[in-house]
Motif scaffolding. Structure first.
Motif, PDB file in Angstrom:
ATOM      1  N   HIS A 171       0.846  -1.211   0.000  1.00  0.00           N
ATOM      2  CA  HIS A 171       0.000   0.000   0.000  1.00  0.00           C
ATOM      3  C   HIS A 171       0.880   1.259   0.000  1.00  0.00           C
ATOM      4  N   ILE A 273       1.490   3.686   8.477  1.00  0.00           N
ATOM      5  CA  ILE A 273       0.470   2.643   8.614  1.00  0.00           C
ATOM      6  C   ILE A 273       0.784   1.747   9.798  1.00  0.00           C
ATOM      7  N   ASP A 277      -5.773  -2.352  13.695  1.00  0.00           N
ATOM      8  CA  ASP A 277      -6.967  -1.490  13.599  1.00  0.00           C
ATOM      9  C   ASP A 277      -7.755  -1.481  14.916  1.00  0.00           C
ATOM     10  N   SER A 282      -8.705   4.848  14.346  1.00  0.00           N
ATOM     11  CA  SER A 282      -9.566   5.753  13.553  1.00  0.00           C
ATOM     12  C   SER A 282      -9.735   7.090  14.270  1.00  0.00           C
ATOM     13  N   SER A 289      -4.190   4.678   9.003  1.00  0.00           N
ATOM     14  CA  SER A 289      -4.376   3.482   8.160  1.00  0.00           C
ATOM     15  C   SER A 289      -3.814   2.300   8.935  1.00  0.00           C
ATOM     16  N   SER A 290      -4.420   1.134   8.731  1.00  0.00           N
ATOM     17  CA  SER A 290      -3.970  -0.023   9.519  1.00  0.00           C
ATOM     18  C   SER A 290      -4.326  -1.318   8.802  1.00  0.00           C
ATOM     19  N   ILE A 329      -7.775   1.919   4.861  1.00  0.00           N
ATOM     20  CA  ILE A 329      -7.062   3.120   4.401  1.00  0.00           C
ATOM     21  C   ILE A 329      -7.679   4.370   5.021  1.00  0.00           C
ATOM     22  N   ARG A 330      -6.844   5.193   5.681  1.00  0.00           N
ATOM     23  CA  ARG A 330      -7.324   6.438   6.283  1.00  0.00           C
ATOM     24  C   ARG A 330      -6.324   7.538   5.958  1.00  0.00           C
ATOM     25  N   THR A 333      -2.174   7.638   5.327  1.00  0.00           N
ATOM     26  CA  THR A 333      -1.466   7.258   4.082  1.00  0.00           C
ATOM     27  C   THR A 333      -2.137   7.942   2.888  1.00  0.00           C
ATOM     28  N   GLY A 335      -5.483   8.436   2.516  1.00  0.00           N
ATOM     29  CA  GLY A 335      -6.831   7.920   2.182  1.00  0.00           C
ATOM     30  C   GLY A 335      -7.859   9.016   2.389  1.00  0.00           C
TER      31      GLY A 335
END
Ligand code: RIB
Length: 335
Positions: A171, A273, A277, A282, A289-290, A329-330, A333, A335
């Motif tokens: 990723h 990352i 999670d 979050s 991201s995780s 994905i957040r 990274t 996202g």
């Protein structure tokens, strides 16, 4: 002063057997007798002697769960899944924290064996196969957690960590990053070495990409912060442009260190990352991201396997269940 069952029976004007039925099989006793006995138990402050009942029944109605780090939400989520499944079978869960310390891990295994628990679930520190084989030979079923059994002699529930490490690095590479750093340790943990191995595979497939390892002494926020500060101490041109942290606690520490020094933006200068999670991921100041692990499902499934082990005995077949990790994905990274 210890109150006996006889005193409860005398006060409630019933036999000792009826008191036992009220405690173990209340459906076999008339409601008004149940009420009278429960009132006597309350009035006298009677507490049942579970050790005697356990010996008669052969096994206690508890499961022993040994986790690596009770401060890591991954394991408390896993414990919740185990507890929910155990309750469906009328069992309770006794939680032990090895804190990545072999002496503590062994002490819990001794304690749970003395307590004649229904079975043991363990996220082992190192190779405890020998110790766990002896535990099982003496009658305590065992299931490995968060670790795939090396051979088919044990049941286990885990996540494909090499695949998770590969996915995390892939990723970052797909985001155009080429100077990757893996933050994780100690290398004695299979979770760390498996995730690193996966990341190395992804980097090896990408021309011009490099991967350095920043080893930590634990998978903690503090160690993540220390690793982040070591990156900040470098000249900008010497820093990685992406960091894969072996779990979310490390990633949170790295984010703290980078954020405290305003001139490094995540993900602009360094993409980040984590792994697991956990809920904090979050909610982080830059949502993380995780690589998601189905932590509650791991716990729930491990109890399923343990109940099967307990029913079939040590000669029964053993099953290794491996879940696939999921990329979440957040913002950290891009996202
Ligand atoms: O505690 C060790 C790590 O391994 C946890 O963060 C979780 O990722 C487990 O798999």
């Amino acid at each position: 002063m210890v109150v006996s069952v006889r005193e409860v029976a005398a006060l409630a004007k019933v036999s000792v057997g009826t008191v036992s039925n009220v405690m173990n099989r209340p459906e076999k006793v008339s409601p008004d007798t149940v009420e009278r006995v429960q009132a006597a138990i309350l009035a006298l402050g009677f507490v049942r002697n579970d050790a005697a009942r356990q010996l008669r029944a052969g096994r206690s109605r508890s499961i022993g769960l040994v986790v690596l780090d009770v401060g890591n939400p991954f394991f408390t989520d896993l414990a919740r899944g185990a507890e929910n499944r155990a309750a469906e079978a009328g069992l309770t869960v006794l939680l032990g924290n090895s804190d990545d310390d072999a002496v503590r891990e062994n002490a819990y295994l001794d304690l749970f064996e003395e307590q004649r628990v229904h079975g043991v679930l363990i996220s082992p520190i190192g190779d405890t196969t020998e110790r766990l084989a002896r535990l099982r030979e003496r009658g305590t079923p065992t299931v490995l957690l968060d670790r795939q059994a090396e051979n088919r002699n044990f049941s286990s529930v885990s996540v494909d960590d090499p695949a998770g490490g590969y996915t995390a690095a892939r990723h970052l590479l797909e985001r155009g990053r080429r100077r990757l750093a893996f933050v994780g340790g100690p290398a004695s943990l299979r979770q760390v070495t498996d995730r690193l191995a996966g990341a190395r595979s992804a980097v090896a497939e990408q021309a011009g990409a490099t991967l350095e390892v920043i080893e930590t002494t634990a998978l903690s926020v503090l160690e993540g912060r220390r690793a982040g500060e070591s990156v900040m101490a470098r000249a900008a041109s010497e820093r990685p442009d992406a960091i894969f942290a072996a779990n979310d606690l490390l990633a949170m520490g790295v984010l703290q260190a980078l954020n405290m020094n305003g001139d490094v933006q995540v993900p602009g200068a360094i993409a980040l990352i984590g792994y697991d999670d956990i809920a904090f991921a979050s909610a982080a100041v830059v949502p993380l991201s995780s690589i998601r692990q189905p932590s509650e499902l791991i716990g729930h499934t491990a109890v399923d396997l343990l109940l099967r082990e307990a029913a079939n005995g040590a000669e029964g077949e053993h099953e290794q269940i491996v879940f696939q990790p999921e990329l979440i994905i957040r913002a950290s990274t891009g996202g």
